[in-house]
Design an enzyme around this catalytic site. Structure first.
Site, PDB file in Angstrom:
ATOM      1  N   HIS A  87       4.233   3.172  -1.496  1.00 31.18           N
ATOM      2  CA  HIS A  87       4.856   2.559  -2.659  1.00 31.18           C
ATOM      3  C   HIS A  87       4.391   1.120  -2.885  1.00 31.18           C
ATOM      4  O   HIS A  87       3.851   0.481  -1.999  1.00 31.18           O
ATOM      5  CB  HIS A  87       6.368   2.593  -2.497  1.00 31.18           C
ATOM      6  CG  HIS A  87       6.891   3.976  -2.367  1.00 31.18           C
ATOM      7  ND1 HIS A  87       7.243   4.524  -1.144  1.00 31.18           N
ATOM      8  CD2 HIS A  87       7.062   4.943  -3.279  1.00 31.18           C
ATOM      9  CE1 HIS A  87       7.645   5.772  -1.332  1.00 31.18           C
ATOM     10  NE2 HIS A  87       7.545   6.048  -2.616  1.00 31.18           N
ATOM     11  N   GLU A  99       9.532   1.772   5.422  1.00 29.82           N
ATOM     12  CA  GLU A  99       8.090   1.703   5.217  1.00 29.82           C
ATOM     13  C   GLU A  99       7.630   0.269   5.469  1.00 29.82           C
ATOM     14  O   GLU A  99       8.457  -0.629   5.567  1.00 29.82           O
ATOM     15  CB  GLU A  99       7.767   2.072   3.762  1.00 29.82           C
ATOM     16  CG  GLU A  99       8.159   3.476   3.394  1.00 29.82           C
ATOM     17  CD  GLU A  99       7.812   3.808   1.951  1.00 29.82           C
ATOM     18  OE1 GLU A  99       7.332   2.918   1.222  1.00 29.82           O
ATOM     19  OE2 GLU A  99       8.010   4.964   1.568  1.00 29.82           O
TER      20      GLU A  99
END
Lengths: 399, 305
Positions: free
Chosen positions: B256, B214
């Site tokens: 996140h 990510e």
């Protein structure tokens, strides 16, 4: 992570024995009084963004009329998407030298790190690259305090000596105490000013507090805007509504970020799964109207509220529901929440494309609910990207 | 062999009497993984789903010779729980807890580094080794076999959900996994991609590794550097999600907590570039992983034992 406005951080610094300029907060230009203006003042827009000087959001004034005129200009501004609702009126201090100090957590060493320099008015990132000898980067052991000798050595390496060294040592130790005491992720003083009287003063401060630690800082309630780093502008009305939907029920999470334009409602799940789903739609030339992540086994009510919010944005002409194969999120609960919102808004999947890719806990029942509502359903036999391609195709057919 | 967990792993659960733990424990037992003990202060002497509960880690170590802790305690108590485990000689700790104060995290990671303890997480779904039917954490939920089948591919993911999805892609390509690890979605975590690659390199059963990444952090850049230094020589297949976030204003977090771009740090495009230059197979599209796995491993996997 939660930001704090400058007046709040300065008040905290002052309470903890760190010299700061006298300051007042005004909510209109008319509030500026003679009492605040007995000497030169600095006017700063109170907005939770950095680099205000470059944005023209810091002004100087010598008398009340001048200050009110300039404050009016500030109140008319929007600084990096934040409208100016408050202005900080501050004592203009007698600057001899401008220094810089910050305390953050070093992502590589995973310890608190102090960055200090006596070169003022420069971008510290550039200075680290171009003249590393002018910057001290000092890692502190996580369980330890910052000992006075350590602070002293930092300034001494930068050439500070005499009375300023003693003052700067004391200020840095106190700053480090504040950083630890309030669970900060950043405490930046730029500039840290050496005054003509050889005092060391925090002229401008940025303080950010870890919102995961707010439970142990009841004194910061209302001062720190929790989660405020997740947005590059104030929350939109719809986003505020979705925060309420999320907060109404502790089960699961529902995060909603509005995009500019877009016609595909984006109801996706999982941190990574949502990123992947959004990337695919964009790469296929589609434009999602929002970004959303849900997960952690949300309740039907939460899913329903989130879906309704997603569908309520003007210009949304279809809905893409996608998620990684779930570990604990119940697909049947998701299905009932989504279908309830779709039915209530009277949307017909024949003209308003809805494509679902969901697999995981209770997915057989979930599939039944989706299919019965006329929704295109894909389970684990199809990938997220395959489902996204179908979504984009269907949008082309109706738009 | 797999990495980190196998037949010799003797698991105990810190915080076993909590609501969060009860589902994890029942799924774990149903999968066939043995849990030797649980810890909850003040509840020593009780049983949870047949597992004895103790007040202290010390007792669990003495009575059951446990050697791996699954920490499922609330954020305010996590630091103390991890310190207790480390103090009692535990060398493998999986920290599932999300939203631990950052200052507590750096403290626990600091002590772990000093004592040579492997930490997975925090904020992790955990890890699973399907051959030995052992899992630590909520990974796999009620049906681990759906996504995790035994094989020769290692999986590392910064996203819990995508640990399952990526392992399922491996299964779809006709292979299986040695150990699949969700390393946690935060910026401050114990074991990073590079740390795990070092373990997969030594593991004879692992023939290749797949990573799901990510935006945010420098984990991928560090892994790329590790490849360049010759630390990992097996095929590495990587996917980096969140490319769209590069076109949005800086400082915004999607996904996140660790997924934040700041300056050039954390940009997916730079991660892709670093990994490619280091010789990793970076797939542009997630689905390309299936074809790539087949072509890279087609002949290789299955020979190893």
């Amino acid at each position: 992570m939660g930001r704090m406005l400058e007046d709040a951080s300065k008040t905290i610094l002052k309470e903890n024995g760190i010299p700061v300029p006298m300051h007042w907060v005004v909510e209109s230009a008319e509030e500026i009084s003679q009492e605040q203006l007995y000497s030169s003042r600095v006017l700063k827009a109170l907005v939770p963004v950095g680099k205000r000087g470059k944005a023209g959001a810091i002004k100087f004034a010598d008398n009340v009329d001048d200050a009110q005129t300039k404050a009016r200009e500030l109140f008319g501004m929007t600084v990096r998407n934040y409208p100016v609702n408050k202005v900080l009126v501050e004592e203009k201090i007698n600057i001899d030298e401008e220094w810089y100090v910050s305390i953050t957590i070093d992502p590589l060493q995973k310890t608190p790190v102090i960055i200090a320099t006596t070169e003022g008015g420069v971008e510290v990132e550039d200075l680290v690259k171009d003249s590393p000898e002018k910057v001290v980067i000092y890692n502190v052991e996580p369980f330890s305090q910052l000992h006075p000798y350590e602070a002293k050595e930092i300034w001494s390496r930068l050439g500070v000596t005499g009375k300023p060294l003693v003052k700067a040592t004391s200020v840095l130790c106190k700053l480090y105490e504040v950083f630890i005491k309030y669970d900060c992720y950043i405490l930046e003083i730029n500039p840290l000013v050496l005054t003509k009287d050889e005092d060391v003063m925090a002229a401008a401060s940025v303080m950010g507090v870890d919102d995961s630690a707010l439970y142990r800082h009841p004194e910061l309630a209302g001062i720190v805007e929790s989660g405020s780093e997740r947005s590059w502008r104030p929350l939109t009305d719809l986003e505020k509504e979705m925060v309420k939907v999320n907060d109404a029920d502790y089960r699961g999470t529902a995060r909603y970020t509005e995009m500019e334009g877009g016609n595909i409602g984006f109801m996706c799940g999982g941190g990574g799964g949502s990123l992947l789903s959004f990337d695919v739609l964009v790469s296929l030339g589609a434009s999602p109207a929002n970004y959303t992540e849900t997960g952690g086994n949300p309740s039907e009510e939460k899913v329903y509220g989130l879906t309704k919010g997603i569908l309520s944005k003007a210009g949304v002409e279809g809905l893409f529901v996608s998620q990684n194969i779930t570990n604990n999120t119940q697909i049947d609960v998701m299905a009932r929440g989504i279908v309830k919102a779709v039915r209530e808004l009277g949307l017909d999947p024949a003209t308003f494309p809805i494509v679902v890719r969901q697999a995981g806990v209770n997915d057989e029942e979930g599939k039944r609910v989706f299919v019965e509502a006329g929704i295109t359903y894909f389970g684990e036999d199809h990938t997220i990207e395959e489902a996204a391609a179908v979504m984009v195709q269907k949008m082309k057919e109706v738009c | 062999m797999a990495i980190l967990i196998d037949k010799n792993t003797r698991i105990f659960v810190q915080g076993i009497t909590g609501r969060e733990a009860s589902m994890i424990v029942s799924h774990t037992l149903a999968y066939g993984t043995k849990i030797y003990a649980g810890i909850t202060p003040g509840k020593g002497g009780q049983q949870v789903q047949g597992i004895p509960v103790y007040d202290t880690v010390k007792e669990a170590v003495e009575k059951h010779n446990v050697n791996a802790s699954l920490v499922v305690v609330p954020p305010a108590f996590t630091l103390d729980a991890v310190l207790e485990a480390i103090k009692n000689g535990i060398k493998l700790i999986v920290v599932t807890t999300e939203n631990i104060p950052q200052h507590d995290v750096i403290k626990l990671l600091y002590i772990a580094r000093k004592e040579n303890v492997i930490i997975i997480g925090p904020n992790t779904v955990g890890m699973i080794n399907p051959k030995d039917r052992i899992k630590m954490g909520s990974i796999g939920g009620d049906r681990p076999d759906r996504c995790f089948v035994p094989g020769n591919v290692g999986v590392i993911s910064r996203s819990g959900g995508m640990t399952a999805e990526t392992s399922w892609m491996v299964k779809r390509a006709g292979f299986g996994v040695t150990t699949s690890v969700g390393i946690g979605g935060d910026s401050f975590i114990g074991s990073t991609i590079k740390d795990l690659l070092a373990l997969y390199e030594k593991d004879e059963e692992t023939e290749a590794v797949v990573t799901f990444s990510e935006p945010g952090t420098s984990f991928e850049e560090d892994a790329a550097q590790f490849l360049k230094e010759g630390g990992f020589t097996k095929p590495l297949i990587s996917f980096v999600a969140g490319k769209f976030t590069e076109n949005l204003p800086e400082g915004t977090v999607f996904g996140h907590a660790g997924a934040m771009i700041s300056g050039n740090t954390g940009r997916p495009s730079l991660k892709v570039k670093a990994l490619q230059e280091a010789g990793a197979h970076v797939v542009e599209r997630y689905d390309d992983m299936i074809g790539l796995l087949k072509s890279v491993l087609g002949e290789k996997v299955g020979e190893a034992k």
